[in-house]
Enzyme design. Structure first.
Site, short mmCIF file in Angstrom:
data_model
loop_
_atom_site.label_atom_id
_atom_site.label_comp_id
_atom_site.label_asym_id
_atom_site.label_seq_id
_atom_site.Cartn_x
_atom_site.Cartn_y
_atom_site.Cartn_z
N TYR A 116 -0.66 -0.40 10.84
CA TYR A 116 -1.30 -0.89 9.51
C TYR A 116 -0.41 -0.86 8.50
CZ TYR A 116 -4.24 -0.95 4.95
OH TYR A 116 -4.40 -1.30 3.60
N SER A 145 0.96 -0.91 0.05
CA SER A 145 0.38 0.46 -0.21
C SER A 145 1.25 1.17 0.28
CB SER A 145 -0.98 -0.20 1.14
OG SER A 145 -1.63 1.18 1.23
P1 NDP Z 1 -11.35 -6.13 1.24
O1 NDP Z 1 -11.72 -6.07 2.58
O2 NDP Z 1 -11.94 -6.00 -0.05
O3 NDP Z 1 -10.75 -7.73 0.96
C1 NDP Z 1 -9.52 -7.77 1.82
C2 NDP Z 1 -10.12 -9.70 1.23
O4 NDP Z 1 -8.94 -10.03 2.60
C3 NDP Z 1 -10.93 -10.43 1.26
O5 NDP Z 1 -11.50 -11.19 0.63
C4 NDP Z 1 -10.80 -10.63 2.93
O6 NDP Z 1 -11.74 -11.79 2.45
C5 NDP Z 1 -9.40 -11.31 2.89
N1 NDP Z 1 -8.85 -11.86 4.34
C6 NDP Z 1 -8.80 -10.88 5.49
N2 NDP Z 1 -9.11 -11.38 6.09
C7 NDP Z 1 -8.52 -12.79 6.33
C8 NDP Z 1 -7.44 -13.77 7.27
N3 NDP Z 1 -7.84 -14.23 7.54
N4 NDP Z 1 -8.06 -15.22 5.84
C9 NDP Z 1 -8.06 -14.54 4.40
N5 NDP Z 1 -8.24 -14.04 3.99
C10 NDP Z 1 -8.45 -12.13 4.78
O7 NDP Z 1 -10.59 -5.29 1.12
P2 NDP Z 1 -9.07 -4.55 -0.33
O8 NDP Z 1 -9.62 -5.94 -1.85
O9 NDP Z 1 -8.91 -3.04 -0.66
O10 NDP Z 1 -8.18 -5.12 0.09
C11 NDP Z 1 -7.24 -6.06 -0.76
C12 NDP Z 1 -5.35 -5.93 0.25
O11 NDP Z 1 -4.98 -4.05 -0.94
C13 NDP Z 1 -5.43 -5.43 1.31
O12 NDP Z 1 -3.68 -6.69 1.97
C14 NDP Z 1 -4.85 -4.31 1.45
O13 NDP Z 1 -4.63 -3.79 2.65
C15 NDP Z 1 -4.22 -3.81 0.29
N6 NDP Z 1 -4.36 -2.17 0.18
C16 NDP Z 1 -6.03 -1.99 0.12
C17 NDP Z 1 -6.16 -0.64 -0.31
C18 NDP Z 1 -7.88 0.12 0.30
O14 NDP Z 1 -7.65 1.56 -0.46
N7 NDP Z 1 -8.74 -0.42 -0.69
C19 NDP Z 1 -5.06 0.07 -0.77
C20 NDP Z 1 -3.80 -0.28 -0.57
C21 NDP Z 1 -3.56 -1.53 0.05
P3 NDP Z 1 -13.21 -13.04 3.64
O15 NDP Z 1 -12.62 -11.65 4.48
O16 NDP Z 1 -13.79 -13.69 2.98
O17 NDP Z 1 -11.42 -13.97 4.18
#
Ligand code: NDP
Length: 218
Positions: free
Chosen positions: A153, A140
């Site tokens: 974070y 990020s």
């Molecule tokens: P979402 O919340 O939409 O997606 C997060 C995903 O992580 C979900 O699919 C969730 O699936 C999964 N997840 C969370 N905890 C677990 C776990 N313990 N085991 C397996 N899967 C897990 O957010 P984003 O798509 O935005 O996030 C995706 C990545 O992008 C993250 O690493 C985030 O830090 C990064 N990011 C996001 C930004 C943004 O502005 N959105 C900017 C920069 C980076 P489930 O709950 O079904 O397990």
């Protein structure tokens, strides 16, 4: 556009049930990859796998539970022939001022964002090495710029950057290691913030600046 190079390559995506992981799955599928979609919400990845077809696997897995990742890796090996690409995307952003009240969420962020990526990588590493793979770590801008309320974070994403750079040097040329550092993207990421003020501020910021996770039209 599908290319011969990509056709049939196998990509494993953690956190494929929403947001950036789901969007990446759609893009990789359109590029001819066969996919393994990992997340805790099995219903979400099952629906996505059914939609994408081409033998896509939906696997219920929690990156903080190594046994579930080992079981996922076995299925990928047996049913898809092994992973060529691993996208460590699963993450949580539980923004809040640093305090003891946040200790459960502090641990959760480190365990999902940092240890989860490390665990998934060590479990899949032999598959990635076999034939020359790609490791893609979703960091990020928070891996480079820090703000109040984001310290843990920031620490997880900063850590992901340092770990990835050392690993890049260590694994080349067998495995290519990449880091992607998105800015604000409109996903479910802010939904899980429990600290009311931090959530309000994050939602306001995202309303102003976030882009969609969906790719531009091809
Ligand atoms: P979402 O919340 O939409 O997606 C997060 C995903 O992580 C979900 O699919 C969730 O699936 C999964 N997840 C969370 N905890 C677990 C776990 N313990 N085991 C397996 N899967 C897990 O957010 P984003 O798509 O935005 O996030 C995706 C990545 O992008 C993250 O690493 C985030 O830090 C990064 N990011 C996001 C930004 C943004 O502005 N959105 C900017 C920069 C980076 P489930 O709950 O079904 O397990």
């Amino acid at each position: 556009m599908s290319t011969d190079y990509n056709d049939g390559r196998v990509a494993v995506i953690t956190g494929a049930s929403s947001g950036i992981g789901e969007a990446a799955a759609r893009e990789l599928a359109a590029d001819g990859y066969r996919l393994a979609l990992l997340a805790r919400r099995a219903d979400r990845v099952e629906a996505l796998a059914a939609e994408l077809g081409n033998g896509a696997l939906a696997i219920e897995a929690d990156v903080t539970d190594r046994d579930s990742i080992v079981a996922a890796a076995e299925r990928v090996k047996n049913e898809l022939g092994g992973a060529d690409v691993l996208v460590n995307n699963a993450g949580v952003m539980l923004l809040a001022p640093f305090s003891s009240e946040q200790r459960v969420e502090i641990r959760q962020m480190v365990e999902v964002n940092l240890l989860g990526a490390m665990t998934t990588t060590e479990v899949f590493l032999d598959q990635l090495r076999d034939g020359g793979g790609d490791l893609v770590n979703i960091s990020s801008v928070a891996g480079r710029t820090a703000r109040p309320g984001s310290s843990v974070y920031n620490a997880t994403k900063w850590g992901l950057g340092g770990w990835s750079e050392a690993l890049r040097q260590e694994l080349q040329p067998d495995v290519r290691v990449m880091v992607i550092e998105p800015g604000a993207v409109a996903t479910e990421l802010t939904d899980h913030i429990t600290h009311a003020d931090a959530k309000r501020a994050a939602e306001q910021l995202y309303e102003e600046v976030a882009i969609t996770a969906k790719a531009s039209p091809r």
